[in-house]
Design an enzyme around this catalytic site. Structure first.
Site, short mmCIF file in Angstrom:
data_model
loop_
_atom_site.label_atom_id
_atom_site.label_comp_id
_atom_site.label_asym_id
_atom_site.label_seq_id
_atom_site.Cartn_x
_atom_site.Cartn_y
_atom_site.Cartn_z
N CYS A 234 0.84 -1.20 0.00
CA CYS A 234 0.00 0.00 0.00
C CYS A 234 0.87 1.25 0.00
O CYS A 234 0.35 2.36 0.00
CB CYS A 234 -1.02 0.01 1.15
SG CYS A 234 -0.34 0.43 2.74
N CYS B 167 -4.27 -0.31 10.98
CA CYS B 167 -3.39 0.82 10.69
C CYS B 167 -2.68 1.30 11.95
O CYS B 167 -1.58 1.85 11.87
CB CYS B 167 -4.18 1.96 10.09
SG CYS B 167 -5.16 1.45 8.67
#
Ligand code: FES
Length: 143
Positions: free
Chosen positions: A34, A103
C-alpha cells in the site's frame, strides 16, 4: 466510515510531525503493497524519551494513531514506551472503525523499531527487550 472527533482532531492537526536530526533511535516500518511508510525518530537520554517525531505516508488512521502514540511516550521512560499497545492507542482515540484497527499497528511497530535501533547502536541485541518487529498487514487497511 465514522471517525471519532479525536481521530479527526489528530489527523487535521497531528502532533510531533517531522524529524529529529540528532535522534539516537530511528525506526522505519513500511509495506510495498500500500506504499505506506512510517518513520519514527527518538531522542533518548538516561532511558527517558526526551523527544519523538514521526513522518508517514500512511492513511488518516495511521497519522492520527502516530500523533497520539508519540504524545503518549514523550517524556516517558523506555519501559513505558515498550508497554504501549495499539489497543491503548486506539482507546485513547475513542476507537477506530474496525477495518482501520490494523493501521494503528504501524505506530506501535515503528516505535519498537526505533527502540531496537537505539539498542543496536549501543551493541545490545534488542530482540530480548523489544521483541520481534512484525510486518504490518496492510491488506486489511484497504477494504
Ligand atoms: Fe496502510 Fe492505513 S496504514 S492503509
Amino acid at each position: 466510515m465514522q471517525y471519532s472527533e479525536k481521530v479527526m482532531e489528530h489527523f487535521a492537526n497531528p502532533h510531533n510531525v517531522g524529524e529529529i536530526p540528532d535522534a539516537n533511535g530511528v525506526g522505519e516500518i513500511g509495506n510495498a503493497k500500500c506504499g505506506d511508510i512510517m518513520k519514527m525518530f527518538l531522542k533518548i537520554e538516561n532511558d527517558i524519551i526526551v523527544d519523538v517525531k514521526f513522518k508517514t505516508y500512511g492513511c488518516a488512521s495511521a497519522i492520527a494513531t502516530s500523533s497520539i502514540a508519540t504524545d503518549m511516550i514523550k517524556g516517558q521512560p523506555i519501559s513505558e514506551a515498550l508497554k504501549l499497545t495499539n489497543k491503548a492507542v486506539v482507546e485513547a482515540l475513542d476507537g477506530l472503525p474496525a477495518v482501520k484497527i490494523h493501521c494503528s499497528v504501524l505506530a506501535e511497530q515503528a516505535i519498537k523499531a526505533a527502540l531496537a535501533d537505539y539498542y543496536k547502536r549501543q551493541g545490545i541485541d534488542p530482540e530480548p527487550i523489544v521483541g520481534k518487529i512484525e510486518e504490518h498487514d496492510h491488506d486489511a487497511c484497504h477494504i
